[in-house]
Design an enzyme around this catalytic site. Structure first.
Site, PDB file in Angstrom:
ATOM      1  N   ASP A  40       7.790  -2.894   6.034  1.00 49.45           N
ATOM      2  CA  ASP A  40       6.399  -2.828   5.565  1.00 49.45           C
ATOM      3  C   ASP A  40       6.341  -2.030   4.265  1.00 49.45           C
ATOM      4  O   ASP A  40       7.337  -1.478   3.818  1.00 49.45           O
ATOM      5  CB  ASP A  40       5.526  -2.155   6.635  1.00 49.45           C
ATOM      6  CG  ASP A  40       6.008  -0.745   6.964  1.00 49.45           C
ATOM      7  OD1 ASP A  40       5.610   0.193   6.251  1.00 49.45           O
ATOM      8  OD2 ASP A  40       6.814  -0.580   7.913  1.00 49.45           O
TER       9      ASP A  40
ATOM     10  N   ASP B 217       4.431   0.756   3.922  1.00 47.27           N
ATOM     11  CA  ASP B 217       3.707   1.975   4.277  1.00 47.27           C
ATOM     12  C   ASP B 217       2.216   1.681   4.089  1.00 47.27           C
ATOM     13  O   ASP B 217       1.761   0.601   4.456  1.00 47.27           O
ATOM     14  CB  ASP B 217       4.212   3.167   3.458  1.00 47.27           C
ATOM     15  CG  ASP B 217       3.936   4.494   4.147  1.00 47.27           C
ATOM     16  OD1 ASP B 217       4.303   4.623   5.335  1.00 47.27           O
ATOM     17  OD2 ASP B 217       3.365   5.396   3.525  1.00 47.27           O
TER      18      ASP B 217
END
Length: 290
Positions: A210, A212
């Site tokens: 991802d 973040d």
């Protein structure tokens, strides 16, 4: 020439290594308590290997509760010479996209609730962490990733946070913009520090899941989104690991960077002042010198 034994510490989504030949889950007892799980031993391409699921099979342990000292001691006790750490992470860089791998070479340690050293009162030691990963082992991991067709980045700074919650937006921006971190995770510290104290070569493979929460187009981190990427990443990790035995070989010379001699000038407590009980706990970690 010493015999190579590759130790793989599997992170989120990597709980087994089904390519091993002669597979056997073994129980290892350490002075630091039980490791995260039994350790899977076997061979691959004629090279001995040991696999340890960092969070335990079924993902029972949170990052703060992983028994890092017991894990590293257990691998050393089995004869592991080279540790490959595989872990999920968030990315602070647009170019380090979900699904990419990063061969980490630096750390910023923001953890605070973990035992970070094998040494202490009764036997004090200070090892160098200027270069916390092994360049030789990292180069092999990089080559294996490229050979497996994985999009991989050579070098990166890993921000280790305590967790288990994800970052606030303010923290994410701080780590990315002011501190220059490239990826963020919860498990490589104190693991890397302990591997250095145990004189083990250590390489960190961060699997991006991802962005973040700094990335405006992607929003907050959600476990459901991470799980979608984890399965693909775990398959890539197995492909990478399966290529390491051929690159490392069945025998190994001393580490050219001195990882396997990290304690040569680290012990500071005078021999006469060393606590025998403390020394007994260090039988595997520092047995070469003690």
């Amino acid at each position: 020439m010493a015999k190579t034994m590759i130790g793989v510490i599997g992170g989120s989504g990597v709980y087994d290594l089904d390519t091993l030949e002669g597979r056997e889950w073994v129980t290892v007892t350490t002075p630091w308590g039980d490791p995260s799980d039994q350790i899977l031993t076997g061979t691959l391409g004629g090279v001995k290997m040991a696999f340890l699921p960092r969070h335990g099979r079924g993902h029972r342990l949170s990052p703060s509760n992983v028994p890092y000292r017991a894990n590293i001691d257990a691998l050393k006790r089995l004869g592991v010479t080279d540790v490959i750490s595989v872990s999920a992470c968030g990315s602070f860089r647009e170019e380090m996209a979900p699904g990419d791998f990063v061969i980490v070479d630096q750390f910023i340690d923001r953890t605070f609730a973990r035992d970070k050293s094998f040494f202490g009162t009764g036997c004090v030691a200070h090892v160098s962490l200027a270069h916390p990963t092994c360049p030789r082992l990292g180069a092999h991991a990089l080559a294996a990733a490229r050979d497996a067709g994985i999009t991989v980045h050579d070098g990166g700074t890993y921000l280790a946070m305590e967790g288990p919650q994800f970052s606030t937006l303010a923290e994410s921006r701080l780590y990315r913009e002011s501190w220059g971190a490239d990826v963020i995770g919860m498990t490589n510290m104190p693991e890397a520090k302990l591997a250095r104290e145990a004189e083990l070569c250590y390489a960190s493979i961060a699997m991006v899941t991802d962005y973040d929460c700094w990335h405006e187009a992607h929003g907050a981190v959600e476990v459901s989104d991470i799980l979608k990427v984890l399965q693909s990443n775990s398959e890539k990790a197995r492909a990478l690991v399966s290529r390491l035995p051929a690159l490392l070989g069945a025998t190994r010379a001393p580490c050219p960077h001195g990882c396997d001699r990290a304690l040569d000038h680290a012990l500071i407590t005078a021999p006469a002042a060393r606590d025998p009980e403390v020394l007994a706990r260090l039988d595997a970690v520092a047995g070469r010198l003690l």
